[in-house]
Design a protein around this motif. Structure first.
Motif, short mmCIF file in Angstrom:
data_model
loop_
_atom_site.label_atom_id
_atom_site.label_comp_id
_atom_site.label_asym_id
_atom_site.label_seq_id
_atom_site.Cartn_x
_atom_site.Cartn_y
_atom_site.Cartn_z
N ASN A 197 1.04 -1.16 -0.06
CA ASN A 197 -0.01 -0.01 0.10
C ASN A 197 0.74 1.36 -0.05
O ASN A 197 1.21 1.71 1.07
CB ASN A 197 -0.90 0.07 1.22
CG ASN A 197 -2.15 1.04 0.93
OD1 ASN A 197 -1.65 2.30 0.93
ND2 ASN A 197 -3.28 0.51 1.02
N GLY A 242 -4.43 -2.28 -1.58
CA GLY A 242 -3.68 -1.28 -2.11
C GLY A 242 -4.39 0.08 -2.05
O GLY A 242 -3.79 0.98 -2.52
N MET A 267 -5.70 1.34 3.64
CA MET A 267 -4.33 2.18 4.49
C MET A 267 -5.04 2.87 5.50
O MET A 267 -4.56 2.68 6.67
CB MET A 267 -3.94 3.31 3.71
CG MET A 267 -2.65 3.87 4.24
SD MET A 267 -3.67 5.51 5.14
CE MET A 267 -4.52 6.43 3.92
#
Length: 447
Positions: free
Chosen positions: A293, A317, A322
């Motif tokens: 990521n 990703g 995140m």
């Protein structure tokens, strides 16, 4: 919405603390409503009530909801789909039984959405107990508890347990044939795995971001402990302190129980070798985080937006992935002394070494007409470029930060400052040589 400040409590190990003042200790009074916040006196509990009331009420309601669902499962009328008292008859299979899912969701809400985010020692301990038991009841872990538990273990300094947990999940099903419904198969049974081994088992095309981040943080924690041991020994060597006092002082300088076990008896040469091993593994794990990521490291240094987001779904990703990974781990990064400052220093070293390169890149672009007034608004500033470059290059400057960490002299003579001066001199010399070369060839062409 949960404020970003909820993830930024006191730096250092979790302790029983008064929510209203700096008092600490196991004898602090516990709030009888939520059982997760403590006070040094009744007066401070009353004074803190306006700030605590909302969280306390939510936790009490979450406990009541869990108790209601618990009672329903234990007293269910058995039929073709519903077993009698699944707590006795269906351990390991809970998510496969529709009538237990509300119970599992209620327990997840109490453990993760309320107790863990409260950030107290009582809250994190109870949250982790719930998560461990949820994995016992439902091995397939459809709610994603395995992504959240490792960072919670690190907050409680259960570092070996964290590593064993992550390694089991990474290695339990290498061929995709593990039968999650077979209760005779080993489950979370790894104990005492080597935390200094290569992290290859964890890194791959579809690596688990939360687990890579947890092991990265664990190894950073150990690296900071080695730094503290080296500094302590430097200071002790110049003080008239009896040798029998060295060991307790060194033990007080480290955070991880693993450091006391693995490093405290090592001589300086062995300690430096271990430090280099960790440094190389941290670089490898850092690269894996970026591969998994690309936004994680950027948000680690500027976390508020991601910490306050509430994504309902994510893809690998993505920004949403995140944000969830940062919410699972940021409090651990923040509380672990030395880790964020160490990464910040490595980033600052990368920025200093990149300034000339960016300035030359912009000057060259302008010389070719690529930054005209009409397109300047669409192009990034030098500051923005430097910010990105310093994060992207952080793993290449960890050795600078390691050298800085044990340096006790003037700031202007820190190892990274010397390296930067040398690099700038080399850069200037290379530019001068290029200019001489172009001038010589230019003269030759004109002839």
């Amino acid at each position: 919405m949960v404020s970003a400040s909820a993830y930024k409590g006191p730096v250092g190990p979790l302790r029983h603390r008064c929510a209203q003042c700096p008092a600490t200790g196991v004898k602090l009074l516990r709030c009888t409503g939520c059982l997760a916040v403590r006070y040094c006196s009744r007066e401070h509990q009353v004074a803190h009530r306006p700030q605590h009331k909302s969280a306390c009420t939510k936790i009490r309601k979450a406990r009541a909801k869990l108790a209601e669902e618990d009672h329903r499962v234990r007293n269910a009328t058995p039929d073709f789909f519903t077993p009698a008292n699944a707590f006795e008859t269906s351990v390991g299979h809970f998510w496969g039984i529709l009538d237990t899912r509300d119970y599992m969701r209620a327990r997840f809400a109490l453990a993760v959405e309320h107790l863990l985010r409260l950030g107290t020692l009582d809250g994190v301990q109870e949250s982790l107990e719930h998560m461990r038991d949820m994995l016992r009841l439902g091995r397939s872990d459809n709610l994603g508890v395995r992504d959240i538990a490792p960072a919670a273990m690190l907050r409680l300094d259960q570092d070996q347990e964290c590593y064993d947990f992550v390694k089991w999940w990474a290695t339990c099903d290498p061929d995709g044939l593990y039968d999650w419904g077979d209760m005779t198969l080993p489950h979370l049974n790894i104990r005492g795995a080597d935390v200094l081994e290569k992290p290859d088992f964890l890194i791959g095309k579809f690596c688990a971001l939360n687990h890579v981040v947890a092991v990265l943080l664990l190894k950073l924690k150990l690296l900071v402990d080695i730094r503290n041991l080296k500094v302590a020994r430097k200071i002790l060597a110049h003080r008239l302190i009896p040798p029998e006092l060295w060991e307790p002082i060194e033990l007080a300088a480290v955070r991880s129980p693993l450091s006391a076990k693995l490093f405290q008896k090592q001589d300086l040469e062995s300690l430096v070798k271990t430090e280099m091993t960790l440094l190389n593994q941290i670089r490898q794990l850092g690269a894996a985080v970026v591969e998994a990521n690309k936004g994680f490291m950027f948000s680690l240094f500027d976390p508020d937006e991601a910490l306050e987001a509430r994504p309902h779904s994510y893809s690998a990703g993505s920004w949403e992935e995140m944000a969830l990974a940062l919410q699972n781990s940021y409090a651990t990064f923040h509380e672990t002394e030395g880790v964020l400052p160490f990464l910040e220093d490595a980033r600052a070293c990368a920025a200093r070494d990149s300034q000339n390169e960016i300035a030359d890149t912009i000057a060259e672009a302008e010389s070719y007409g690529f930054r005209s007034d009409e397109d300047a608004g669409r192009r990034r500033t030098a500051e923005e470029m430097l910010e990105d470059l310093s994060v992207n290059r952080i793993w290449g400057y960890l050795d600078y930060a390691v050298e800085n960490a044990v340096y006790l002299g003037p700031w202007s003579e820190r190892p990274s400052e010397r390296h930067t001066r040398e690099n700038r001199e080399s850069w200037a010399q290379a530019l001068a040589e290029d200019a001489e070369f172009e001038e010589a060839w230019g003269d030759s062409d004109s002839e």
